[in-house]
Scaffold this active site. Structure first.
Site, PDB file in Angstrom:
ATOM      1  N   LYS A  59      48.339  70.826   8.030  1.00  0.00           N
ATOM      2  CA  LYS A  59      48.683  69.905   8.846  1.00  0.00           C
ATOM      3  C   LYS A  59      48.678  71.739   8.996  1.00  0.00           C
ATOM      4  O   LYS A  59      47.649  71.801  11.054  1.00  0.00           O
ATOM      5  CB  LYS A  59      50.200  69.570   9.083  1.00  0.00           C
ATOM      6  CG  LYS A  59      50.665  69.371   9.671  1.00  0.00           C
ATOM      7  CD  LYS A  59      50.122  67.698   9.394  1.00  0.00           C
ATOM      8  CE  LYS A  59      48.486  67.366   9.013  1.00  0.00           C
ATOM      9  NZ  LYS A  59      48.543  66.275   8.505  1.00  0.00           N
ATOM     10  N   GLU A  94      44.548  72.753   9.624  1.00  0.00           N
ATOM     11  CA  GLU A  94      43.223  72.171   9.847  1.00  0.00           C
ATOM     12  C   GLU A  94      43.669  72.435  11.791  1.00  0.00           C
ATOM     13  O   GLU A  94      42.965  72.181  11.875  1.00  0.00           O
ATOM     14  CB  GLU A  94      43.429  70.384  10.094  1.00  0.00           C
ATOM     15  CG  GLU A  94      45.060  69.615   9.990  1.00  0.00           C
ATOM     16  CD  GLU A  94      44.504  68.864   9.118  1.00  0.00           C
ATOM     17  OE1 GLU A  94      43.860  67.989   9.304  1.00  0.00           O
ATOM     18  OE2 GLU A  94      45.974  67.704   9.172  1.00  0.00           O
TER      19      GLU A  94
HETATM   20  C1  F6R Z   1      44.902  64.458   7.942  1.00  0.00           C
HETATM   21  C2  F6R Z   1      43.958  64.160   7.765  1.00  0.00           C
HETATM   22  C3  F6R Z   1      43.428  63.409   6.464  1.00  0.00           C
HETATM   23  C4  F6R Z   1      43.561  62.183   6.668  1.00  0.00           C
HETATM   24  C5  F6R Z   1      42.338  61.708   5.121  1.00  0.00           C
HETATM   25  C6  F6R Z   1      42.353  60.413   4.868  1.00  0.00           C
HETATM   26  O1  F6R Z   1      45.368  64.766   8.629  1.00  0.00           O
HETATM   27  O2  F6R Z   1      43.951  62.963   8.440  1.00  0.00           O
HETATM   28  O3  F6R Z   1      43.860  64.024   5.531  1.00  0.00           O
HETATM   29  O4  F6R Z   1      44.598  61.567   5.619  1.00  0.00           O
HETATM   30  O5  F6R Z   1      41.547  62.343   6.056  1.00  0.00           O
HETATM   31  O6  F6R Z   1      41.919  59.741   5.766  1.00  0.00           O
HETATM   32  P1  F6R Z   1      42.829  57.697   5.698  1.00  0.00           P
HETATM   33  O7  F6R Z   1      44.316  58.421   5.129  1.00  0.00           O
HETATM   34  O8  F6R Z   1      41.829  57.491   6.420  1.00  0.00           O
HETATM   35  O9  F6R Z   1      42.017  57.707   4.249  1.00  0.00           O
END
Ligand code: F6R
Length: 606
Positions: free
Chosen positions: A480, A483
């Site tokens: 967090k 990024e």
């Molecule tokens: C970090 C973030 C990403 C997502 C990852 C998976 O804040 O949002 O690391 O967690 O790209 O995305 P989903 O959950 O949509 O598969």
């Protein structure tokens, strides 16, 4: 990743498309473009950078088109500049594309004899291929079918042709696309956010489907048979995709966390009784091994859940990054459950990991936020996260929804396997009302976290250390931070630090120690002190109970505490505090919090 909007209807297509692109900007924001048909001529306008640049450029012209397509890009092939921005036009074909054409070099070599390519993109090659077939076949649907057969990769296309000024075509494979109609206005979008101000009803295109939109929508399967589709309803409101008075979606979404927990409780454990969970989640008794697969933050929820499944349900649990799982040797087991975690339900690596598990005849469970997304539809079983639309690129409420659902699942498995009595499981569940209260209190107290952020927001690097589940929390806290604030941060297993990495600790470097387990608290705190001995500024993040022992210890710069709850739910409030600190660090630095550089929501390419 990348946003698509298309429109055919009575309104000014330019306005509909720009408003759709603004709503989709979280899916990619390095360039944008629009193509529309006006007086039987297709006009294309593209701009580098934000949609606002495109909007400004378009405000200079008074065209009133009734059909058009638009795109906001997250660059894969070629720099984020105007030439590479979508839409692309080749011959009489103009299109926008989400996804990756894997065999584009091979296709480009074949098509070079007929076309001169201007951009570095795979998309322009797909556009040329469709143009080539429409020229050869003299039939648009046949051309699309032939292009589908030739293309290897993932795509969602919205396409218009010079010689059919009133029709819009779409087709998809492994990249989401929806189609909607309201009062004879027709929309195509890569997600519902783009069209929510017009309608919450939509059709989903399945793999290989094609749709032709003119004065009606006609759906075709990949063999061009006409097919019927059911309407889907998005059960949210426009408010879900608005900031509603908050400066950023991220802060709004942190504020949503209490509501998300309530949704989960009301839907899955309304009586705070373990039998509710059994009824709503089903039985998991037959499994003797769990593998959790996800990417980024979703992977981190898996890392935290591993400790819960192993410690409370006594079931061996592996956690894999989806991008690794899909290419590694696996050892399928009839008694294994693969849990796929994904907010979007469209993450390319997670989707392929799911397909691999299914090909190997392993049972799959999706823990997914976006309803009817690809992973939700293809998993054997799905539990929805009920977190609502998440717009900020950095996940907050969806991460916590995933973690709460996994914690509840761990409780259920513990109960079903006889590792925990009903009365004990229900005692844990009764603490859910405390979780709501504590989370609300943390969020109401947000200025405290802003004050802490003020003391180190100009730093260039920091560490997060913890052990076991706390290490998993450190991974998320660190992600967090980096990024959205671009501060380089490392999450490290506290005990590993002195095996090399402690050499990076310098005077005044901030080191966070996350400590929720009283048994290992002294160990992690000793490791934290080892960094202090090398000049670090220590911030301890812990429970009120653990903090008591350090009341008179002035060596900590801050001791951030959360109320004690049970160990199954303890991680959740810790993460809310870390999300707030990251948010305020990024705010103080003046960064673009909702749309951090180089990133995009929903990673639909490998
Ligand atoms: C970090 C973030 C990403 C997502 C990852 C998976 O804040 O949002 O690391 O967690 O790209 O995305 P989903 O959950 O949509 O598969």
């Amino acid at each position: 990743m990348c946003g698509i909007i298309g429109y055919v209807g009575k309104e000014n297509a330019k306005d509909v498309i720009i408003s759709g692109l603004c709503a989709l900007e979280y899916r990619g924001y390095d360039s944008s473009g629009i193509a529309y048909n006006v007086h039987n001529k297709i006009k294309t306008v593209k701009m580098e950078g934000k949609v606002a640049n495109l909007k400004e450029k378009l405000s200079e012209n008074s065209d009133l088109p009734n059909i058009g397509i638009g795109h906001t890009r997250w660059a894969t092939h070629g720099k984020p500049n105007e030439t590479n921005a979508h839409p692309h036009k080749v011959g009489i074909t103009t299109l926008v594309h989400n996804g990756i054409i894997e065999n584009y070099m091979e296709l480009k070599n074949e098509l070079k004899k007929f076309y001169r390519f201007k951009s570095e993109t795979d998309t322009e090659v797909a556009c040329a291929l469709i143009d080539y077939y429409q020229n050869k076949e003299k039939d648009k649907l046949e051309a699309l079918k032939m292009a589908q057969e030739k293309i290897i990769g993932s795509y969602a296309f919205a396409i218009i042709f010079d010689d059919e000024p009133c029709s819009l075509y779409t087709m998809r494979k492994d990249s989401p696309l929806i189609v909607a109609e309201k009062n004879n206005n027709y929309y195509v979008a890569s997600d519902i956010a783009a069209i929510l101000s017009y309608t919450n009803e939509y059709y989903l295109l399945d793999q290989g489907d094609i749709a032709k939109i003119a004065d009606k929508i006609t759906f075709y399967d990949k063999d061009l048979n006409i097919i019927k589709k059911d309407i889907n309803v998005y059960h949210g409101t426009l408010n879900d995709v608005m900031k509603n008075g908050f400066d950023h979606f991220m802060l709004k979404e942190i504020h949503d966390e209490v509501t998300v927990y309530k949704n989960i409780i009301n839907s899955y454990v309304p009586n705070l009784n373990i039998l509710d969970l059994k009824k709503n989640f089903g039985s998991f008794l037959k499994y003797q091994k769990i593998t959790i697969v996800g990417c980024g933050s979703a992977y981190h929820t898996g890392l935290a859940a591993k400790y819960l499944f192993e410690n409370y349900a006594n079931i061996p649990t592996n956690v894999e990054m989806a991008s690794e799982y899909r290419y590694k040797k696996i050892f399928p087991d009839k008694k294994e459950l693969v849990i796929l975690i994904s907010q979007s339900g469209e993450t390319a690596d997670t989707l392929e990991a799911l397909r691999k598990a299914k090909e190997n005849k392993i049972d799959t469970l999706g823990i997914i936020n976006v309803l009817s997304s690809s992973i939700a539809r293809e998993s054997n079983k799905v539990i929805y996260c009920l977190a609502g639309c998440e717009i900020a690129v950095a996940t907050t409420k969806a991460y916590l929804a995933q973690l709460l659902i996994l914690s509840l699942l761990a409780l259920l498995v513990a109960y079903e396997k006889g590792q925990m009595k009903k009365i004990e499981a229900n005692k844990y569940l009764h603490d859910l009302s405390k979780l709501l209260k504590d989370t609300k209190e943390i969020i109401n107290n947000k200025n405290y976290y802003q004050d802490i952020a003020k003391t180190f927001y100009q730093d260039r690097e920091m560490f997060f250390i913890g052990r076991n589940i706390d290490f998993a929390l450190c991974m998320e806290a660190s992600l967090k931070m980096k990024e959205i604030s671009y501060i380089h941060s490392e999450a490290y297993a506290a005990g590993e630090l002195k095996h090399g990495t402690i050499s990076l600790i310098e005077k005044d470097m901030v080191v966070f120690g996350i400590v929720t387990d009283p048994v290992i608290a002294p160990k992690t705190i000793s490791n934290l002190k080892e960094t202090k001995a090398r000049g670090s500024r220590m911030i301890l993040v812990t429970t009120k109970e653990i903090a008591k022992a350090y009341e008179n210890d002035n060596s900590f710069e801050y001791i951030i505490t959360v109320n004690n709850i049970n160990p199954i739910l303890q991680s959740l409030t810790i993460i809310t505090t870390m999300q707030l600190i990251s948010y305020y660090v990024a705010l103080l630095k003046g960064e673009n919090i909702d749309q951090p550089r180089n990133l995009a929501k929903s990673v639909t390419v490998e």
